[in-house]
Scaffold this active site. Sequence first.
Site, PDB file in Angstrom:
ATOM      1  N   CYS A  76       0.829  -1.204   0.000  1.00  9.11           N
ATOM      2  CA  CYS A  76       0.000   0.000   0.000  1.00  9.11           C
ATOM      3  C   CYS A  76       0.865   1.257   0.000  1.00  9.11           C
ATOM      4  CB  CYS A  76      -0.997  -0.053   1.165  1.00  9.11           C
ATOM      5  SG  CYS A  76      -2.507   0.840   0.794  1.00  9.11           S
ATOM      6  N   HIS A  93      -3.531  -5.219   0.507  1.00 10.46           N
ATOM      7  CA  HIS A  93      -2.924  -5.775   1.731  1.00 10.46           C
ATOM      8  C   HIS A  93      -2.972  -7.305   1.693  1.00 10.46           C
ATOM      9  CE1 HIS A  93      -2.466  -2.024   4.032  1.00 10.46           C
ATOM     10  NE2 HIS A  93      -3.499  -1.630   3.310  1.00 10.46           N
ATOM     11  N   GLU A 117      -1.396  -9.348   3.393  1.00 11.04           N
ATOM     12  CA  GLU A 117      -1.204  -9.947   4.724  1.00 11.04           C
ATOM     13  C   GLU A 117      -2.507 -10.431   5.357  1.00 11.04           C
ATOM     14  OE1 GLU A 117      -0.811  -6.772   3.958  1.00 11.04           O
ATOM     15  OE2 GLU A 117      -1.389  -5.396   5.552  1.00 11.04           O
TER      16      GLU A 117
HETATM   17  N1  GLN Z   1      -2.177   6.484   2.986  1.00 17.18           N
HETATM   18  C1  GLN Z   1      -2.198   5.757   1.773  1.00 17.18           C
HETATM   19  C2  GLN Z   1      -3.555   5.831   1.088  1.00 17.18           C
HETATM   20  O1  GLN Z   1      -4.533   6.151   1.687  1.00 17.18           O
HETATM   21  C3  GLN Z   1      -1.846   4.317   2.003  1.00 17.18           C
HETATM   22  C4  GLN Z   1      -2.837   3.574   2.834  1.00 17.18           C
HETATM   23  C5  GLN Z   1      -2.285   2.297   3.375  1.00 17.18           C
HETATM   24  O2  GLN Z   1      -1.077   2.097   3.359  1.00 17.18           O
HETATM   25  N2  GLN Z   1      -3.140   1.421   3.878  1.00 17.18           N
HETATM   26  O3  GLN Z   1      -3.654   5.516  -0.082  1.00 17.18           O
END
Ligand code: GLN
Length: 547
Positions: free
Chosen positions: A380, A519, A521
Site C-alpha cells: 500500500c 494488503h 497480509e
Molecule cells: N495512505 C495511503 C492511502 O490512503 C496508504 C494507505 C495504506 O497504506 N493502507 O492511499
Amino acid sequence: MARFIFITGGVVSSLGKGLASAALGALLQARGYSVRLRKLDPYLNVDPGTMSPLEHGEVFVTDDGAETDQDLGHYERFTGVAARKTDSISSGRIYSNVLKKERRGDYLGKTIQVIPHVTNEIKDFIKIGEDEVDFMLCEIGGTVGDIEGLPFFEAIRQFSQDKPRGQCIFMHLTLLPFIKASGELKTKPTQHSVKELRSIGIAPDILVCRSQGPIPQKEREKLALFCNVRPEAVIAAQDLKSIYEAPLVYHREGLDQAVLYAFRISSAPCPALTVWEDVADRIYNPEGEVNVALVGKYTQLEDSYKSITEALNHGGIANRVRVNIDWVDAELFESEDPAPHLEGCHAILVPGGFGERGTEGKIKAAEFARTRNIPYLGICLGMQTAVIETARNVAGFAMAGSEEFNHEAGKKRFETVVYHLKEWVQGNHKVEHKADDDKGGTMRLGAYDAVLMAGSRVAEVYCNTAIKERHRHRYEVDIKYRDKLEDGGLKFTGMSPDGRLPEIVERADHPWFIGVQFHPEFKSRPFEPHPLFKDFVRTAKDMSRLV
Ligand code: GLN
C-alpha cells in the site's frame, strides 16, 4: 441452529482472549464442526477505522470492506473462515443504529433505554446467521466490570435466557498471578472476577486461567470450588513460544473437551490435529533464519503490524526458516544514512501507513533496496513510496510525491504521481467520495479483483493472472506516469479489471522488487501462507545463503 459460546475476560486486559477464542474455533473445526467468530467491542468509536494503530493495534479489513478489530485477524488465521462486516461491532455502532431508528420513528414514541433497546440491538447482532454454523463464538472486548461493557454483558445474559437451556455457555479468561515471595499462584483475583460476573447474572462454565506455570491440583480445586465450575473446566493457559501451538496446547489442557461437556455433547469425533502438528514442527525445527527489516512508523507497537508479522511468520513456516524482524523507524532515515540499519538484512518490507510523517524515510528504504538489489516488498503506502522513489531518482520527476502529503502541508509542493482517488468501480457500480466526506469508512475498502500480466513475476508467484485482494486506501498511483515509470524499470504488472488503477508494480531488473496497492497480509494463514509472503521469504532465504 448454532450453539453459542460467549468469551469474557477478567482481572486484567490483554490476556489473549482473541487467541483463546481463535484456538477454540480451530479445535471445534478439527472435530468436524463449522464455526464463526465474532467480536463485540464496548468502546464508542463506530469502528476502529479511525483509531491510530498505536492506540488499538492494527485495523483488520474483511473481504466485504469492514474495518475491524485485530482479533478478527486471529480468528481468520486460525480458522480460515473469512470474517464479514457482521462479525465485529462496537458500542458506537450499536448506539448509532439505535439513534437512527429513534430518529426514523421506528420505536413508535417509546422512551429509548439501554434495556431493552440497546440490549435488543446487541442481541439482534449476535443472532445474524445463526442457522449457518454449528458454533458461534462471541468474544466481549474489555474486562468484566468496565462501565461501557455492561450493556453487552446484560445482552448476553438475556440471550442465554431467551435460548433453550443448554444452547449457550460462558467461558471466562482470567489471570493467576504468581507471587514470588510466597511461591504461590493466587486465585483471589479470579474469584473476585467471577463474583463480579455472577453479580450480573452470568455463571461461567469454563475458566481459562493465564499463568506462568502449570496450575497445581490444589489451586485447580480451589478455583473450581469458589468459582462454581468443575475442576476439569479449569484450563491452564501458559505462555507459549509460538501462538500457533495454542490449538494443540489447549487440546492437551482439555479445553475442547470441557466445551463439549458443557453442551452435553458426548458423541463428538476426535480432533484431527495433524495440520497444527505440522505447523508447530516447522516453527520449532527451522533449517535457518532470515532477517527482514520492517521500515514503518508505528514500530513502537508491534501489534500495529500484526497481520504483516504473522504473514512473514507464515512465509517462514512455508520455507522452514525463522523470520527475525528488525523494527526500523522510517523517520530515522530522514536524518541518517539507511546503510548501517539495513545492511545486515536479507529483505526489506515497507508496510502501509497514513500521513506524511516517515514517508521520506520509506522512500530512502525503497531506494536502498533498489540500488543494493535487496528483496523489497512494498504494501500500500510501501508501493506508493517505491513508485515515488523511481519517479524521483530514475524517471526524472525530482518533485514527485503524493497528494496525501501536499494535503497535510496545506499547500501544493509535490508533483502528484500518487493522487486522491475519488471514484472507482466496484463490481458493476461506481463508488464516489467527496473531499469533505467524513473520514470514517470512505476509503477503497475490501476485496477487489486485479488482473496480472502474463509472464510477470507476480503472475508466476500467484500461479494465476486473476486475483482478489483486500484494499484500504484513499490514494492511488496515477496511470498517466506509467510510460515514464516503466522506462525507469518499474513495470505495472497488475491492474484493476477496467485498466485504470495500478494494483502491482515490479522491477524486472532486480532479484525481487514488488509493490502492491492492496494488503496481502490479511489473507495469509499458517497452514496456507500467502504466495507473496511465501516467495518473499524464499528469496530472503536465498539471500541469507549468499551473504
Ligand atoms: N495512505 C495511503 C492511502 O490512503 C496508504 C494507505 C495504506 O497504506 N493502507 O492511499
